[in-house]
Design an enzyme around this catalytic site. Structure first.
Site, PDB file in Angstrom:
ATOM      1  N   PHE A  19       0.813  -1.216   0.000  1.00 16.59           N
ATOM      2  CA  PHE A  19       0.000   0.000   0.000  1.00 16.59           C
ATOM      3  C   PHE A  19       0.854   1.277   0.000  1.00 16.59           C
ATOM      4  CE2 PHE A  19      -2.314   2.671   3.404  1.00 16.59           C
ATOM      5  CZ  PHE A  19      -2.832   3.546   2.466  1.00 16.59           C
ATOM      6  N   LEU A  40       5.282 -10.445  -2.332  1.00 17.28           N
ATOM      7  CA  LEU A  40       3.856 -10.458  -2.699  1.00 17.28           C
ATOM      8  C   LEU A  40       2.982 -11.214  -1.700  1.00 17.28           C
ATOM      9  CD1 LEU A  40       4.011 -10.797  -6.612  1.00 17.28           C
ATOM     10  CD2 LEU A  40       3.989  -8.719  -5.208  1.00 17.28           C
ATOM     11  N   ALA A  83       9.061  -3.067   3.967  1.00 12.74           N
ATOM     12  CA  ALA A  83       8.576  -4.453   4.034  1.00 12.74           C
ATOM     13  C   ALA A  83       8.359  -4.863   5.491  1.00 12.74           C
ATOM     14  CB  ALA A  83       9.568  -5.394   3.370  1.00 12.74           C
ATOM     15  N   TYR A 152       4.945  -7.361  17.067  1.00 14.33           N
ATOM     16  CA  TYR A 152       5.023  -6.379  15.983  1.00 14.33           C
ATOM     17  C   TYR A 152       5.641  -5.075  16.491  1.00 14.33           C
ATOM     18  CZ  TYR A 152       3.454  -2.899  12.581  1.00 14.33           C
ATOM     19  OH  TYR A 152       3.402  -1.860  11.677  1.00 14.33           O
ATOM     20  N   PHE A 213     -16.520  -2.193  17.448  1.00 13.57           N
ATOM     21  CA  PHE A 213     -16.126  -2.772  18.736  1.00 13.57           C
ATOM     22  C   PHE A 213     -16.060  -1.635  19.759  1.00 13.57           C
ATOM     23  CE2 PHE A 213     -14.540  -5.661  15.496  1.00 13.57           C
ATOM     24  CZ  PHE A 213     -14.986  -6.882  15.978  1.00 13.57           C
TER      25      PHE A 213
END
Length: 316
Positions: A19, A40, A83, A152, A213
């Site tokens: 994106f 990809l 990435a 993350y 939520f």
């Protein structure tokens, strides 16, 4: 200062079919030679601009030998490290596996540049507002307490530090950016990694029910991808942006309910909403102080309303 440009340069964008990366490639393609490395797993080749200046390589950035050979062969002027496995949930399920992409692969790139003494004008690493966690201090400043709550966020913060400290220790020009909630063209609502805005838009266009939520009053700093690309080019081309981290957001907090109302106005449709319990670990309020970025070069960022109009037009 006037608008900043990068010209006649060799540029590497990891994750460039995704994106943000593909929007960056669009912005830089006319005046530069661009290499995109993307496996990809999330990006799409069709996101990329066409032309002789674009070299696409479908490959994992975790392949150390491959990346080292590429870096040595091209001697890039600018490297944008975009990435990542961008799903917090995915990193919770596969922490060790995602760590290889989200940290080790970037460290290997830095190592190659250090060991081979490769000349580079700037390396930019894309971090995330997730590093701030649930700390209640608002707005989030670059000096705010760090409280990463997922693998993350841990990998993003650790890589930030590697990028900045490699820069200082080995005289490599480096910068890290903390993206807030980015939205805009080429964001894929089908992806589990997608931002909430693309999901709201898809629901309203297709007449589907959207699940909120909590009470919908949770806030985020929604920043259009055009402004993110501008921030990246500004930080890449300003020599005084060095060995430091910058928030990339609008500095405005917008609630989910406001976003829904704006989409309804733009589309002249009502969205059917179902309410569910707030998700454990979801951050209640988040927006940034972007003064540090704006001190480099100031420009009027797109308002959420104008950004959403642009996004709807693109989607259709």
């Amino acid at each position: 200062m006037g608008e900043t440009t990068i010209e006649n340069s060799k540029i590497l964008i990891t994750g460039g079919a995704g994106f943000i990366g593909s929007n960056l490639a669009d912005a830089l393609i006319n005046d530069n030679e661009i290499v995109v490395v993307d496996d990809l797993s999330m990006g799409k080749k069709k996101n990329l601009p066409q032309g002789a200046n674009l070299h696409f390589i479908e490959h994992s950035i975790a392949d150390y030998e491959f990346m080292s050979t590429l870096l040595e062969a091209w001697k890039f002027d600018y490297i944008f490290l975009l990435a990542a496995v961008a799903s917090v949930a995915d990193t919770i399920v596969r922490p060790a596996e995602t760590h290889i992409i989200n940290q080790d692969a970037n460290l290997n790139i830095l190592e190659t540049i250090r060991i081979k003494k490769l000349p580079v004008k700037k390396i930019l690493f894309s971090s995330s507002a997730a590093v701030y966690g649930n700390n209640p201090e608002l707005p989030k400043k670059e000096t705010s307490p760090i409280d990463p709550l997922s693998p993350y966020a841990v990998d993003k913060f650790a890589t930030e530090r590697f990028v900045i400290d490699y820069g200082r220790l080995y005289d490599i020009p480096t910068v890290a950016t903390r993206f807030f909630n980015v939205y805009g063209p080429k964001q894929n609502p089908k992806s589990p990694y997608s931002g909430v805005l693309s999901l709201v838009l898809e629901s309203i266009i297709n007449g589907q029910t959207f699940t909120v939520f909590g009470d919908g009053e949770q806030t985020r700093d929604f920043v259009h991808v055009e402004d993110v690309v501008r921030a990246l080019t500004v930080l890449a081309s300003h020599s005084e942006a060095l060995h430091d981290v910058y928030n990339v957001g609008t500095g405005v907090e917008t609630s989910l309910n406001t976003v829904i109302r704006l989409f309804e106005e733009i589309e002249h449709k009502n969205l059917t909403v179902s309410l569910a319990n707030a998700r454990v670990g979801d951050i209640r309020e988040s927006y940034c102080d972007n003064n540090k970025l704006m001190s480099m070069e100031s420009w009027p960022m797109l308002s959420v309303k104008d950004g959403l109009i642009n996004y709807v037009q693109y989607t259709k």
